[in-house]
Design a protein around this motif. Structure first.
Motif: not given
Length: 118
Positions: A87-114
């Motif tokens: 994090v640039k503001e604090t200099g804190h180094r960390m590992t972020l473990d994230e899952v993105g859940l994507y919903t597809v409608k009509n060939g496009k991503i209609a929603e992304e939820r993290f």
């Protein structure tokens, strides 16, 4: 394009470091993006998604990213991102473990939820 093909291509682009290109290629014009917290916990539209990504990139130094998936189920898919970052503001180094859940409608991503721990 079906959900599996979109998921595979999005992951390939992300693995190549082309996160912005992945979004531009697959976001619906009115994409809903949902984070667990923060000022922009919910945003709608491509420009809002772009702005959120630009803010994040400007606020963090990324040392490495591992990507797992995609895990596809019907019109949704999940991708796991493990990000070694400072994090640039604090200099804190960390590992972020994230899952993105994507919903597809009509060939496009209609929603992304993290979801994340970090």
């Amino acid at each position: 394009m079906n959900t599996q093909k979109i998921a595979d291509d999005l992951v390939a682009l992300c693995r190549a470091g082309k996160f912005d290109q992945a979004g531009e290629k697959y976001w619906a014009d009115d994409v809903l993006s949902v984070e667990p917290a923060g000022e922009a916990a919910m945003s709608r539209g491509k420009q809002a998604a772009r702005d959120k990504g630009e803010w994040w990139a400007g606020a963090h130094d990324v040392h490495g990213v591992d990507i797992g998936g995609p895990y596809v189920n019907g019109d949704q898919f999940a991708v796991r991102f493990t990000i070694d970052q400072t994090v640039k503001e604090t200099g804190h180094r960390m590992t972020l473990d994230e899952v993105g859940l994507y919903t597809v409608k009509n060939g496009k991503i209609a929603e992304e939820r993290f979801f994340y721990v970090g």
